[in-house]
Design a protein around this motif. Structure first.
Motif, PDB file in Angstrom:
ATOM      1  N   ARG A 100       4.189   7.004  -2.618  1.00  0.00           N
ATOM      2  CA  ARG A 100       4.045   7.589  -3.955  1.00  0.00           C
ATOM      3  C   ARG A 100       5.158   7.071  -4.873  1.00  0.00           C
ATOM      4  N   GLN A 144       0.983   4.311  -8.833  1.00  0.00           N
ATOM      5  CA  GLN A 144       0.864   5.345  -9.855  1.00  0.00           C
ATOM      6  C   GLN A 144       0.051   4.832 -11.053  1.00  0.00           C
ATOM      7  N   ARG A 172      -3.736   4.451 -10.199  1.00  0.00           N
ATOM      8  CA  ARG A 172      -4.439   5.746 -10.262  1.00  0.00           C
ATOM      9  C   ARG A 172      -4.738   6.119 -11.716  1.00  0.00           C
ATOM     10  N   GLN A 202      -8.427   6.802 -13.128  1.00  0.00           N
ATOM     11  CA  GLN A 202      -8.772   8.112 -13.684  1.00  0.00           C
ATOM     12  C   GLN A 202      -9.087   8.058 -15.180  1.00  0.00           C
ATOM     13  N   ASP A 262      -3.316   8.282   2.366  1.00  0.00           N
ATOM     14  CA  ASP A 262      -2.828   8.822   1.100  1.00  0.00           C
ATOM     15  C   ASP A 262      -2.852   7.742   0.015  1.00  0.00           C
ATOM     16  N   TYR A 297      -5.183   8.494  -3.126  1.00  0.00           N
ATOM     17  CA  TYR A 297      -4.445   8.691  -4.370  1.00  0.00           C
ATOM     18  C   TYR A 297      -4.815   7.609  -5.385  1.00  0.00           C
ATOM     19  N   GLY A 344      -8.299   8.008  -6.612  1.00  0.00           N
ATOM     20  CA  GLY A 344      -8.502   9.240  -7.366  1.00  0.00           C
ATOM     21  C   GLY A 344      -9.490  10.203  -6.748  1.00  0.00           C
ATOM     22  N   ASP A 350     -10.463  12.451  -2.762  1.00  0.00           N
ATOM     23  CA  ASP A 350     -10.198  12.728  -1.353  1.00  0.00           C
ATOM     24  C   ASP A 350     -11.346  12.238  -0.482  1.00  0.00           C
ATOM     25  N   ASN A 375      10.145  10.484  -4.749  1.00  0.00           N
ATOM     26  CA  ASN A 375       9.860  11.782  -4.124  1.00  0.00           C
ATOM     27  C   ASN A 375      11.122  12.633  -4.026  1.00  0.00           C
ATOM     28  N   GLU A 380       3.552  17.523  -6.151  1.00  0.00           N
ATOM     29  CA  GLU A 380       2.906  16.711  -5.115  1.00  0.00           C
ATOM     30  C   GLU A 380       3.800  15.547  -4.696  1.00  0.00           C
ATOM     31  N   PRO A 381       3.652  15.074  -3.431  1.00  0.00           N
ATOM     32  CA  PRO A 381       2.685  15.500  -2.426  1.00  0.00           C
ATOM     33  C   PRO A 381       3.152  16.744  -1.656  1.00  0.00           C
ATOM     34  N   HIS A 395      -1.503  19.126   0.517  1.00  0.00           N
ATOM     35  CA  HIS A 395      -2.098  17.790   0.464  1.00  0.00           C
ATOM     36  C   HIS A 395      -1.958  17.092   1.809  1.00  0.00           C
TER      37      HIS A 395
END
Length: 347
Positions: A123, A129, A132, A136, A192, A196, A199, A201, A304, A319-320, A324
């Motif tokens: 992440r 990032q 995604r 999205q 993940d 991620y 976008g 699951d 993170n 998150e995460p 999750h």
């Protein structure tokens, strides 16, 4: 903000360095069952106090949060003890070795109102990032297909050390030492990474696991080398996209490399991440007509570690999260079932 580092193995050094670099954060304590190791670790990172057990550290209690960097099988009991003591927890992946334990950890943290995060380190990759964000935003249209891979070569290269003689690697090859193999160790990362970036699951999975011969009798000392070395998975996402995910420690020439491709009806993205660089490519709009791919420059994103500290200061989970990671663990557990039953299962 005062942090306790639980476990002093290789990854603990990364935790210590990252947390120590954040303004207002103090490394209050270190914990390891090996006295000489915890003493050396605390000296190296200017940590206030060292402890031979988590119980001793919790009895002292002068810290706000725990960075849990213990082996996979130890995450559950140590995290549960830290939560019971009212400490926020930043846990290494995977959260637990099975979905049931992960869910118990999640529900406990949420019931107690404690900040809980899992260090899904990729992440931190700014290119992921941004990918995604592009997906999205609708720029690739409806996602139809994806490909994801995580390739390592430490079973065929000594670049990271010699797994034949070093316990820090051997335990990762042995079920009785708490390893779920490639699926549990790096599968959690690439699942993940894929979900991620795309976008969405996972909804269905079918996985094949393979454990290759590595030593006479597949045993070195006390270590039975029976944890899986490679996996190949077909999967469907909740958004309907179909794709493949695979990972291996036998990928000669690839020290540590993740790749994700997401294909939509209007365009596509590709993320490449290695130990020494990361790149994002897009094929969007009119470029889709000519198959032209463009590298996209991106700005750094908070790590993170930084976001965990922010979450603790704000009293608001980010998150995460444990939940999750628990959802990802369910996919991992189901992958093992599908390998055994040779049939696809819904997540």
């Amino acid at each position: 903000m005062r942090i306790l580092i639980l476990g002093t193995g290789g990854m603990a050094n990364t935790h210590a360095k990252n947390f120590a670099s954040i303004e207002g954060v103090t490394l209050a304590g270190g914990v390891d069952v090996d006295p000489s190791r915890v003493e050396a670790f605390c000296a190296a990172h200017n940590i206030e106090r060292g402890f031979g057990s988590l119980d001793a550290a919790l009895g002292w209690g002068q810290f706000d949060a725990v960075a849990n960097v213990t082996p996979d099988s130890v995450h559950y009991p140590t995290t549960m003890a830290a939560l019971a003591a009212g400490k926020h927890v930043f846990c290494e992946k995977p959260l637990a070795t099975d979905h049931a334990r992960a869910m118990e950890m999640t529900e406990t943290a949420e019931r107690l109102g404690l900040v809980n995060m899992v260090n899904l380190t990729y992440r931190n990759v700014a290119q992921l990032q941004k990918a995604r964000e592009i997906v999205q935003s609708g720029q690739v249209g409806t996602v139809k297909h994806f490909e994801a891979s995580y390739l390592q070569s430490w079973l065929v290269s000594r670049a990271w050390g010699d797994w034949r003689t070093e316990s820090q690697w051997l335990w990762r090859l042995s079920k009785k030492h708490g390893s779920n193999g490639v699926l549990g160790d790096i599968g959690v990362h690439i699942l993940d990474f894929a979900a991620y970036g795309a976008g969405s699951d996972f909804s269905k999975v079918f996985c094949r696991l393979e454990t290759f011969d590595k030593a006479p009798g597949n045993k070195i000392g006390e270590y039975d080398l029976d944890a899986n070395d490679s996996f190949a998975m077909t999967a469907q996402l909740e958004n309907g996209a179909l794709g493949v995910v695979h990972a291996s420690r036998w990928a000669t020439g690839h020290f540590n490399e993740l790749r994700l491709r997401v294909y939509g009806e209007l365009g596509s993205i590709e993320v490449q991440h290695r130990h020494d660089w990361s790149r994002l490519y897009t094929c969007l709009g009119q470029d889709a007509e000519t198959g032209t791919w463009t590298e996209v420059e991106v700005d750094p994103v908070p790590t993170n570690y930084e976001r965990f500290i922010d979450a603790c200061r704000q009293g608001q989970n980010l998150e995460p999260s444990f939940r999750h990671a628990t959802n990802i663990q369910k996919v991992l557990d189901m992958a093992t079932v599908t390998d055994r039953e040779r049939a696809e299962h819904a997540v």
